[in-house]
Design a protein around this motif. Structure first.
Motif, mmCIF file in Angstrom:
data_model
loop_
_atom_site.group_PDB
_atom_site.id
_atom_site.type_symbol
_atom_site.label_atom_id
_atom_site.label_comp_id
_atom_site.label_asym_id
_atom_site.label_seq_id
_atom_site.Cartn_x
_atom_site.Cartn_y
_atom_site.Cartn_z
ATOM 1 N N THR A 92 1.289 6.880 2.377
ATOM 2 C CA THR A 92 1.074 6.792 3.827
ATOM 3 C C THR A 92 1.367 8.114 4.544
ATOM 4 O OG1 THR A 92 3.346 6.021 4.158
ATOM 5 C CG2 THR A 92 1.649 4.342 3.854
ATOM 6 N N PHE A 149 6.267 -0.857 -3.822
ATOM 7 C CA PHE A 149 6.014 0.567 -3.990
ATOM 8 C C PHE A 149 7.023 1.435 -3.256
ATOM 9 C CE2 PHE A 149 2.155 -1.391 -5.347
ATOM 10 C CZ PHE A 149 1.657 -0.558 -6.333
ATOM 11 N N TYR A 188 -0.246 3.129 -4.652
ATOM 12 C CA TYR A 188 -0.758 1.879 -4.084
ATOM 13 C C TYR A 188 -2.015 2.166 -3.274
ATOM 14 C CZ TYR A 188 -1.050 -2.370 -1.232
ATOM 15 O OH TYR A 188 -1.482 -3.530 -0.617
ATOM 16 N N THR A 189 -3.111 1.556 -3.662
ATOM 17 C CA THR A 189 -4.378 1.730 -2.952
ATOM 18 C C THR A 189 -4.996 0.345 -2.772
ATOM 19 O OG1 THR A 189 -5.522 2.127 -5.069
ATOM 20 C CG2 THR A 189 -4.774 4.058 -3.840
ATOM 21 N N SER A 190 -4.579 -0.353 -1.768
ATOM 22 C CA SER A 190 -4.897 -1.776 -1.583
ATOM 23 C C SER A 190 -6.389 -2.093 -1.628
ATOM 24 C CB SER A 190 -4.348 -2.247 -0.233
ATOM 25 O OG SER A 190 -5.023 -1.569 0.829
ATOM 26 N N SER A 238 3.461 4.602 -2.105
ATOM 27 C CA SER A 238 2.376 4.167 -1.242
ATOM 28 C C SER A 238 2.052 5.378 -0.378
ATOM 29 C CB SER A 238 2.812 2.983 -0.370
ATOM 30 O OG SER A 238 1.758 2.568 0.470
ATOM 31 N N GLN A 286 4.305 -1.936 1.938
ATOM 32 C CA GLN A 286 4.534 -1.834 0.501
ATOM 33 C C GLN A 286 5.539 -0.747 0.139
ATOM 34 O OE1 GLN A 286 3.744 -4.088 -1.572
ATOM 35 N NE2 GLN A 286 2.713 -5.151 0.113
ATOM 36 N N GLU A 287 5.772 0.185 1.043
ATOM 37 C CA GLU A 287 6.798 1.210 0.801
ATOM 38 C C GLU A 287 8.196 0.595 0.748
ATOM 39 O OE1 GLU A 287 5.450 5.439 2.560
ATOM 40 O OE2 GLU A 287 5.666 3.896 4.097
ATOM 41 N N TRP A 321 -8.418 1.688 1.391
ATOM 42 C CA TRP A 321 -7.286 2.614 1.285
ATOM 43 C C TRP A 321 -7.431 3.520 0.064
ATOM 44 C CZ3 TRP A 321 -4.232 4.267 4.778
ATOM 45 C CH2 TRP A 321 -2.994 4.850 4.487
ATOM 46 N N TYR A 334 -7.196 7.743 -0.236
ATOM 47 C CA TYR A 334 -6.325 8.462 -1.173
ATOM 48 C C TYR A 334 -7.139 9.391 -2.068
ATOM 49 C CZ TYR A 334 -2.686 9.376 -4.620
ATOM 50 O OH TYR A 334 -1.785 9.991 -5.453
ATOM 51 N N ALA A 389 -0.023 -0.836 3.848
ATOM 52 C CA ALA A 389 0.454 0.250 2.985
ATOM 53 C C ALA A 389 1.885 0.637 3.341
ATOM 54 C CB ALA A 389 -0.472 1.460 3.112
#
Length: 302
Positions: A212, A265, A239-241, A210, A260-261, A58, A62, A257
């Motif tokens: 997305t 995040f 957030y970049t898992s 995050s 996480q929103e 991810w 980004y 992702a």
């Protein structure tokens, strides 16, 4: 560092590498976001197209989005440090400075000041892009001091919540309870409050998110850069898992992702009054320019 220097004379193009010629002819240099921006990635020669990062990463997505969102890639310099992200950032067609572990914001402070002295009539964007370890752990003091001094550049933290580049150790940004190689019983304290620290240290524009939504994420990147040019330090906590260290199946990376929103995040945007003025002015100017271009096209067709 400018269109003048990257554009070769027509007669020399046949001697240059094909990728370079295509980047100049079909890349984003000197173009608008409608011509070569996140909304049409894959339809132009991008600044970063290949990387050695893990499948489904991810962070790699980004980073690609960051470079597609740059207002002036021909007048931009990025800085980073050890970490997964530099594997892709260093391969982008934008000057990149690779520093010792965690000193990217210290270098950016000096570089930003040097640009203002050397090019007083030009805009040169400086952006640090580093992981949670390089930004908030080992690089913490230099990150904070660049913000406290009000240095005018953008800091982007690629938070994969782990030291992914060195084997999966826990970091200050790993969530409480995370079971990792250096925290086999679960990390026993929570994430560092990065955006709160940024605001306390003087950042005039901060975002936690995050990424997305491509359009929204691109807007945030551009806002941060525009504000940094005029007002002061800006910070994006993204957030970049790490799908490897957190065992996220490749086909579930986007779903993670999105999740996480609603968790660590949730979207948070902060700006000072001065930053808001810059954003409103720049976005109004961009909208007016888009409308003018659209009117010209319509007139040409008719």
């Amino acid at each position: 560092m400018s269109l003048k220097y990257i554009t070769p004379a027509e007669r020399f193009k046949k001697y240059l590498p094909k990728d370079y010629v295509e980047l100049v002819d079909y890349g984003p240099f000197g173009k608008t976001q409608e011509e070569a921006g996140p909304g049409n990635m894959g339809q132009f020669k991008e600044l970063v197209e290949e990387h050695p990062m893990c499948s489904g990463c991810w962070m790699a997505y980004y980073i690609r989005l960051i470079f597609a969102s740059l207002p002036n890639p021909e007048d931009t310099v990025t800085l980073g440090t050890a970490g997964c992200g530099r594997l892709a950032i260093s391969q982008a067609a934008v000057p990149f400075i690779y520093g010792n572990y965690g000193d990217q914001n210290a270098m950016a402070s000096g570089l930003t000041r040097a640009f203002r002295l050397r090019f007083p009539d030009k805009t040169k964007d400086v952006i640090t892009i580093a992981g949670d370890g390089g930004t908030m752990d080992i690089g913490f003091s230099m990150t904070m001091h660049s913000w406290i001094r009000g240095e005018k550049f953008t800091t982007i933290m690629l938070d994969n919540e782990v030291y992914g580049n060195t084997g999966g150790q826990s970091s200050g940004m790993s969530p409480q309870g995370a079971i990792l190689k250096m925290a086999p019983k679960g990390k026993d304290f929570g994430k560092m409050p990065a955006t709160e620290l940024a605001r306390a240290a003087g950042c005039v524009y901060t975002v936690r998110m995050s990424p997305t939504n491509i359009k929204k994420a691109a807007k945030i990147i551009r806002r941060a850069i525009f504000v940094a040019r005029e007002v002061g330090p800006t910070f994006i906590h993204a957030y970049t898992s790490c799908n490897i260290e957190y065992s996220i199946p490749t086909h579930e990376v986007f779903a993670d992702a999105k999740a996480q929103e609603k968790d660590r995040f949730t979207f948070e945007e902060y700006m000072t009054d001065e930053a808001k003025e810059v954003i409103e002015r720049v976005e109004a100017e961009e909208k007016a320019a888009r409308m003018a271009r659209k009117a010209q096209k319509t007139e040409a067709v008719n």
